[in-house]
Design a protein around this motif. Sequence first.
Motif, PDB file in Angstrom:
ATOM      1  N   PHE A  14      40.060 -29.388  80.967  1.00 11.87           N
ATOM      2  CA  PHE A  14      40.623 -27.457  81.460  1.00 11.87           C
ATOM      3  C   PHE A  14      39.313 -26.929  81.364  1.00 11.87           C
ATOM      4  O   PHE A  14      39.782 -26.931  82.866  1.00 11.87           O
ATOM      5  CB  PHE A  14      41.221 -27.083  79.921  1.00 11.87           C
ATOM      6  N   ARG A  15      38.519 -26.747  81.355  1.00 12.29           N
ATOM      7  CA  ARG A  15      37.434 -26.673  81.442  1.00 12.29           C
ATOM      8  C   ARG A  15      36.796 -26.943  83.353  1.00 12.29           C
ATOM      9  O   ARG A  15      36.517 -26.272  84.449  1.00 12.29           O
ATOM     10  CB  ARG A  15      35.736 -26.679  81.771  1.00 12.29           C
ATOM     11  N   ALA A  16      36.538 -28.280  83.278  1.00 12.48           N
ATOM     12  CA  ALA A  16      36.689 -29.246  84.444  1.00 12.48           C
ATOM     13  C   ALA A  16      37.719 -29.528  85.450  1.00 12.48           C
ATOM     14  O   ALA A  16      37.682 -29.753  86.297  1.00 12.48           O
ATOM     15  CB  ALA A  16      36.077 -29.768  84.770  1.00 12.48           C
ATOM     16  N   GLU A  17      38.731 -28.731  84.602  1.00 15.27           N
ATOM     17  CA  GLU A  17      40.398 -29.017  85.683  1.00 15.27           C
ATOM     18  C   GLU A  17      40.468 -30.634  85.617  1.00 15.27           C
ATOM     19  O   GLU A  17      40.774 -30.955  87.280  1.00 15.27           O
ATOM     20  CB  GLU A  17      40.805 -28.461  86.424  1.00 15.27           C
ATOM     21  N   VAL A  18      40.776 -31.175  84.560  1.00 14.05           N
ATOM     22  CA  VAL A  18      40.803 -32.869  84.844  1.00 14.05           C
ATOM     23  C   VAL A  18      41.540 -33.236  84.242  1.00 14.05           C
ATOM     24  O   VAL A  18      42.137 -32.419  82.718  1.00 14.05           O
ATOM     25  CB  VAL A  18      39.594 -34.006  85.360  1.00 14.05           C
ATOM     26  N   ASN A  19      42.326 -34.856  83.808  1.00 13.80           N
ATOM     27  CA  ASN A  19      43.270 -34.614  83.171  1.00 13.80           C
ATOM     28  C   ASN A  19      41.951 -35.302  81.675  1.00 13.80           C
ATOM     29  O   ASN A  19      41.010 -35.994  82.148  1.00 13.80           O
ATOM     30  CB  ASN A  19      43.500 -36.039  83.572  1.00 13.80           C
ATOM     31  N   ARG A  20      42.666 -35.104  80.582  1.00 12.92           N
ATOM     32  CA  ARG A  20      42.181 -35.435  79.323  1.00 12.92           C
ATOM     33  C   ARG A  20      41.407 -37.565  79.104  1.00 12.92           C
ATOM     34  O   ARG A  20      40.976 -37.692  79.416  1.00 12.92           O
ATOM     35  CB  ARG A  20      42.121 -35.242  77.956  1.00 12.92           C
ATOM     36  N   SER A  21      42.745 -37.490  79.862  1.00 12.49           N
ATOM     37  CA  SER A  21      42.304 -39.297  79.889  1.00 12.49           C
ATOM     38  C   SER A  21      41.117 -40.187  80.440  1.00 12.49           C
ATOM     39  O   SER A  21      41.410 -40.734  80.817  1.00 12.49           O
ATOM     40  CB  SER A  21      43.722 -40.047  79.845  1.00 12.49           C
ATOM     41  N   TYR A  22      40.851 -38.977  81.948  1.00 11.50           N
ATOM     42  CA  TYR A  22      39.992 -39.349  82.801  1.00 11.50           C
ATOM     43  C   TYR A  22      38.794 -39.516  81.847  1.00 11.50           C
ATOM     44  O   TYR A  22      37.760 -40.363  82.087  1.00 11.50           O
ATOM     45  CB  TYR A  22      40.471 -38.444  84.176  1.00 11.50           C
ATOM     46  N   ILE A  23      38.842 -38.195  81.173  1.00 10.34           N
ATOM     47  CA  ILE A  23      37.042 -37.756  80.456  1.00 10.34           C
ATOM     48  C   ILE A  23      36.942 -39.051  79.583  1.00 10.34           C
ATOM     49  O   ILE A  23      35.773 -39.314  79.563  1.00 10.34           O
ATOM     50  CB  ILE A  23      37.151 -36.264  79.669  1.00 10.34           C
TER      51      ILE A  23
END
Length: 77
Positions: free
Chosen positions: A25-34
């Motif tokens: 959320f903080r980085a504005e990306v998808n959780r699965s990408y993390i």
Amino acid sequence: MRQAVARNLRRIRGDRSLTQEELAFRAEVNRSYISDLEQGKYSASVEMLGKLAKALNVAPSEFFEPPPKRTRRQSKP
């Protein structure tokens, strides 16, 4: 290098008690990408490392640090 980034991303996120979802959320990306980055499935772009560093409030260079030396107390029995 991919494994160093994966290991350090996981460690830094854990040090800040953030879930993958909170970091995403903080980085504005998808959780699965993390998750994929932390597993070393993908290499992060320079732009992505910048976003993650900003979200974690660290210098991007911290993703490339060697693992900390383990002491006897830290090592597993």
